[in-house]
Scaffold this active site. Structure first.
Site, PDB file in Angstrom:
ATOM      1  N   ASP A  56      -1.109   5.184  -5.996  1.00 18.26           N
ATOM      2  CA  ASP A  56      -2.453   5.122  -5.422  1.00 18.26           C
ATOM      3  C   ASP A  56      -2.556   3.796  -4.677  1.00 18.26           C
ATOM      4  O   ASP A  56      -2.656   2.734  -5.281  1.00 18.26           O
ATOM      5  CB  ASP A  56      -3.493   5.215  -6.540  1.00 18.26           C
ATOM      6  CG  ASP A  56      -4.915   4.969  -6.066  1.00 18.26           C
ATOM      7  OD1 ASP A  56      -5.124   4.717  -4.861  1.00 18.26           O
ATOM      8  OD2 ASP A  56      -5.835   5.016  -6.908  1.00 18.26           O
ATOM      9  N   HIS A 112      -7.912   4.676 -11.771  1.00 16.51           N
ATOM     10  CA  HIS A 112      -9.170   5.211 -11.265  1.00 16.51           C
ATOM     11  C   HIS A 112      -9.300   6.660 -11.720  1.00 16.51           C
ATOM     12  O   HIS A 112      -8.306   7.355 -11.914  1.00 16.51           O
ATOM     13  CB  HIS A 112      -9.143   5.124  -9.732  1.00 16.51           C
ATOM     14  CG  HIS A 112     -10.433   5.411  -9.054  1.00 16.51           C
ATOM     15  ND1 HIS A 112     -10.910   6.699  -8.868  1.00 16.51           N
ATOM     16  CD2 HIS A 112     -11.351   4.592  -8.474  1.00 16.51           C
ATOM     17  CE1 HIS A 112     -12.059   6.653  -8.211  1.00 16.51           C
ATOM     18  NE2 HIS A 112     -12.347   5.392  -7.966  1.00 16.51           N
ATOM     19  N   LYS A 130     -11.409   2.078   3.097  1.00 18.38           N
ATOM     20  CA  LYS A 130     -11.065   0.799   2.479  1.00 18.38           C
ATOM     21  C   LYS A 130     -10.157  -0.032   3.384  1.00 18.38           C
ATOM     22  O   LYS A 130      -9.897  -1.196   3.109  1.00 18.38           O
ATOM     23  CB  LYS A 130     -10.402   1.032   1.122  1.00 18.38           C
ATOM     24  CG  LYS A 130     -11.300   1.757   0.121  1.00 18.38           C
ATOM     25  CD  LYS A 130     -10.601   1.933  -1.208  1.00 18.38           C
ATOM     26  CE  LYS A 130     -11.316   2.920  -2.118  1.00 18.38           C
ATOM     27  NZ  LYS A 130     -12.674   2.514  -2.511  1.00 18.38           N
ATOM     28  N   GLN A 188      -6.191   0.175  -2.730  1.00 21.43           N
ATOM     29  CA  GLN A 188      -6.453  -1.265  -2.697  1.00 21.43           C
ATOM     30  C   GLN A 188      -5.270  -2.043  -2.130  1.00 21.43           C
ATOM     31  O   GLN A 188      -5.423  -3.206  -1.727  1.00 21.43           O
ATOM     32  CB  GLN A 188      -6.781  -1.779  -4.103  1.00 21.43           C
ATOM     33  CG  GLN A 188      -7.976  -1.114  -4.756  1.00 21.43           C
ATOM     34  CD  GLN A 188      -9.269  -1.309  -3.998  1.00 21.43           C
ATOM     35  OE1 GLN A 188      -9.451  -2.287  -3.270  1.00 21.43           O
ATOM     36  NE2 GLN A 188     -10.185  -0.364  -4.153  1.00 21.43           N
ATOM     37  N   CYS A 224     -15.496   3.702 -11.765  1.00 22.51           N
ATOM     38  CA  CYS A 224     -14.670   4.912 -11.888  1.00 22.51           C
ATOM     39  C   CYS A 224     -13.405   4.624 -12.682  1.00 22.51           C
ATOM     40  O   CYS A 224     -12.310   5.097 -12.344  1.00 22.51           O
ATOM     41  CB  CYS A 224     -14.323   5.480 -10.513  1.00 22.51           C
ATOM     42  SG  CYS A 224     -15.744   6.092  -9.598  1.00 22.51           S
TER      43      CYS A 224
END
Length: 421
Positions: free
Chosen positions: A216, A139, A242, A219, A379
């Site tokens: 990261d 991202h 999220k 998700q 992104c």
């Protein structure tokens, strides 16, 4: 651009078989989400999850009957809100398997968490000639902060390729990494492809040359059980919105010794030990990284979102979304003009394109059928270039989705193909 909604008769294509939902590990939680009306297929959870009523109630309660500032007031309500705020920090620590709540820094989101590490760790530790290792599928929030610090200190960025099945190539990582690499930053789960990283192997490779690794987890956190000790990473970031929580709140986890050695990113109230015009000393972590009045209610809402997810069970959520992904990929693979991206077992995400149709047009026509998908570069422009496209359409799932939503998506895509011929 105006889209003609009356296809030429010769453009008609047969509708693919309707998904029947067999094999779906059914979750029946749609009624928990007041913002999802009947007949609307919300398939943009990778961008932001809808909020369950329990989260909305927690936020409302905090503002309505309990609100006060934290860490400062000596009156009872302030003390109670401070206890609730710090309890939220402990909830996050438990949820991700942190050793201590003092390793949890509340930030505005994963983007701010990555920037904090880039500025306050990498900006202090990296020197000219050092190297940063990223991957092709990151991202922008896990690319741009590293570019900024690399330009400032004279470091270089290397990029890992992907395997044929859209995974970060860890064999290539093992071959590419050198002692000059000081930080590795990778997505635990790709926001475009749904690829799940073998995070422990990546950490082992990074540590073999003395590099630190940041993951990261935006998700991953809503669907994969996290354990910082098992992952053996050095930094981990996630976003509350999220994870069925509110916007404006996120988490940076870092090893205690790393946080203790990092300077603050911002100055102001709450992050200090003592202030004088002769000089200032800073509070210990995590306080030194939380300047000003924090997003108190956001932290409480995030804790409520975590409680909600845990009440269902991450394993059940992941199994449910994996089944929906399979159902979607099986159905879309029967449409010749559709190209699917990502691995077969992607985590809750299906990205696709339709030959001759811009993803924005796909999204517009699907919206007319009350199906909400993402359309664009997500992104992740370097990944789009790697895939050889300008953009994709993306369907992403949550606990509120069902086979009926997949059915609506497939019917909508069949309509797109008829309209564009």
């Amino acid at each position: 651009m105006t889209i003609a909604l009356h296809p030429h008769p010769s453009a008609a294509l047969p509708l693919p078989p309707s998904p029947n939902g067999r094999g779906i590990n059914a979750l029946d939680h749609r009624a928990d989400f007041p913002a999802i009306p009947a007949g609307w297929a919300y398939l943009d959870t990778a961008a932001t999850a809808q909020k369950p009523q329990v989260v909305i109630d927690a936020i409302t309660r905090a503002y309505d009957t309990s609100y006060a500032t934290v860490h400062r007031g000596v009156y009872q309500r302030s003390a109670d809100m401070t206890l609730a705020y710090e309890a939220a920090r402990r909830t996050v620590a438990r949820f991700i398997g942190a050793a201590s709540e003092n390793e949890i820094v509340f930030v505005r989101g994963a983007t701010e968490g990555i920037n904090l590490v880039a500025q306050c760790w990498a900006g202090e530790q990296l020197q000219a000639g050092d190297r940063i290792l990223l991957s092709q599928l990151e991202h922008h929030s896990n690319i741009v902060p590293w570019q900024m610090v690399a330009e400032r200190v004279g470091a270089h960025i290397d990029v890992l390729p992907l395997t044929a099945d859209y995974q970060i190539d860890l064999d290539a990582m093992a071959a590419m990494i050198t002692p000059a690499h000081k930080i590795v930053a990778l997505a635990h789960v790709s926001n475009v492809l749904g690829s799940v990283l073998d995070a422990r192997r990546a950490a082992d490779i990074a540590h073999s040359v003395g590099a630190k690794i940041l993951l990261d987890g935006c998700q991953a956190a809503p669907r994969i059980t996290l354990d910082m000790a098992a992952l053996d990473c050095d930094f981990y970031v996630l976003s509350g919105h999220k994870l069925y929580g509110p916007t404006g709140i996120g988490v940076l986890w870092a090893r205690a010794e790393l946080l203790d050695a990092m300077p603050p990113m911002q100055g102001g109230g709450a992050m200090i030990d003592k202030v004088s015009f002769a000089g200032t000393t800073y509070a210990p972590a995590p306080g030194r990284f939380e300047a000003g009045t924090p997003h108190i209610v956001g932290a409480l809402g995030l804790a409520a979102g975590i409680d909600y997810v845990e009440s269902i069970g991450l394993a059940r959520i992941h199994a449910h979304e994996t089944a929906l992904v399979k159902l979607t990929r099986d159905a879309l693979s029967q449409i010749n003009s559709v190209t699917l991206y990502g691995p077969e077992d992607s985590a809750g995400i299906v990205s696709f394109s339709i030959k001759g149709v811009h993803p924005h047009d796909i999204g517009t026509i699907l919206d007319e059928a009350h199906v909400a998908v993402r359309a664009g570069h997500h992104c992740a422009q370097p990944l789009m270039e790697y895939l050889g496209v300008d953009a994709t359409a993306r369907a992403s799932f949550g606990v509120y989705n069902s086979a009926a939503d997949v059915d609506a998506l497939v019917k909508g895509i069949a309509r797109v193909t008829r309209i564009f011929g």
